[in-house]
Design an enzyme around this catalytic site. Structure first.
Site, PDB file in Angstrom:
ATOM      1  NE  ARG A 105      28.308  63.281  29.872  1.00  0.00           N
ATOM      2  CZ  ARG A 105      27.173  62.657  30.145  1.00  0.00           C
ATOM      3  NH1 ARG A 105      26.872  62.307  31.398  1.00  0.00           N
ATOM      4  NH2 ARG A 105      26.298  62.410  29.192  1.00  0.00           N
ATOM      5  CE  LYS A 140      32.420  50.135  54.343  1.00  0.00           C
ATOM      6  NZ  LYS A 140      31.797  48.790  54.400  1.00  0.00           N
ATOM      7  CE  LYS A 172      34.332  50.060  62.198  1.00  0.00           C
ATOM      8  NZ  LYS A 172      34.123  50.306  60.751  1.00  0.00           N
ATOM      9  CD  GLU A 209      33.152  46.896  64.386  1.00  0.00           C
ATOM     10  OE1 GLU A 209      32.789  47.289  63.263  1.00  0.00           O
ATOM     11  OE2 GLU A 209      34.311  46.497  64.636  1.00  0.00           O
ATOM     12  CG  ASP A 230      30.889  44.105  62.079  1.00  0.00           C
ATOM     13  OD1 ASP A 230      30.366  44.636  61.084  1.00  0.00           O
ATOM     14  OD2 ASP A 230      31.979  43.508  62.032  1.00  0.00           O
TER      15      ASP A 230
END
Length: 296
Positions: A105, A140, A172, A209, A230
């Site tokens: 597993r 992320k 940002k 950004e 963005d």
């Protein structure tokens, strides 16, 4: 395709494997196998695909069994980065049956997760084929998994963005807002880029950004390496590329924000060089791989 599974990936894998095996085996170990399987019994398992995908995580699975039992041999039949069809055997694992069952597993958890990231990345890469854009990942990622997640992105044909907050500057909107709150000198976007150049190590890329074309023009005048566009619609992205080409053709443009397989081709066709996709690592579904006992 030869992928670099280097010290960063190895260290990440070692930490995760230690935690995963401790979680699965606890203090008692595999009580079921100990009750049913004779000590020393040998066997062979085939790792088989149940759906199409792109392989990633072979070196990690090998390390799982190496940590459990040095008598287990991991025999890869496909390299990471290779595409496979349902029914394809990607590896054979040979050794003591108790050890094969104890690692099953944990090894599959790594393989299915990382192959899922590689497979999702390959879909995006293929969707923009023929354009000049590249698919990039983001930060992320699952905590602790970043080096392996980014390895899987490379296996799928994608490009890694910065590894973390330490190896590239990305200014940002929240940085600019927080900086403006402190007052003092004029807190313009151009001033932020200049300050970043002054404080960052030599050669470190600087990215900023922007949300509007007016911000883009201010950013281009400041001379960053990359401007992140963005959540801009396609017509605005096309205009951004036109203005960049006229004012600062050496600056790369990166589109980001809500990119999907349905939209990524149109974004690439606007002329941007980079498209960052958080879904590669935060939403990739696992690829179904299974352990099948080899028959004589």
């Amino acid at each position: 395709m030869k992928l670099d599974f280097g010290p960063a990936e190895f260290d990440c894998a070692e930490r995760l494997i230690e935690a995963a095996l401790a979680e699965d085996l606890g203090e008692a170990g595999d009580v079921t196998s100990r009750a049913l399987i004779a000590e020393g019994e040998q066997g062979s398992v085939l790792v088989t695909a149940r759906q199409p995908g792109v392989l990633a995580g072979g070196p990690v699975a090998r390390l799982v069994f190496a940590r459990l039992d040095p008598h287990v041999e991991w025999r890869p039949l496909l390299d990471d980065g290779a595409a496979f069809a349902p029914g394809t055997t990607v590896a054979e694992v040979v050794g003591p049956v108790r050890s094969l069952l104890a690692g099953e597993r944990t090894a599959l958890n790594f393989l299915t997760r990382l192959s899922g990231v590689a497979s999702a990345t390959r879909q995006y890469v293929e969707a923009i084929a023929g354009t000049r854009a590249r698919i990039l990942d983001t930060r992320k990622t699952l905590p602790g998994w970043r080096a392996l997640d980014k390895y899987a992105v490379r296996a799928g044909g994608g490009t890694n963005h910065r590894a973390g907050l330490f190896d590239a500057v990305l200014i940002k909107d929240n940085h600019l807002a927080a900086w403006a709150r402190s007052g003092g000198e004029q807190r313009s976007l151009a001033a932020a880029v200049r300050r970043a150049r002054e404080h960052a190590p030599s050669g470190m890329p600087v990215e900023v950004e922007v949300d509007t074309l007016a911000e883009l023009e201010a950013a281009l005048a400041a001379g960053p390496d990359v401007v992140l566009l963005d959540n801009m619609p396609l017509d605005v992205l096309r205009e951004a590329v036109r203005r960049r080409d006229a004012a600062a053709p050496g600056v790369l443009l990166e589109a980001s924000g809500g990119v999907t397989l349905a939209t990524v081709r149109g974004i690439a066709e606007t002329g941007v060089e980079r498209i960052s996709v958080g879904a590669l690592t935060h939403s990739a579904p696992a690829i179904d791989l299974a352990f099948d006992w080899a028959t004589a």
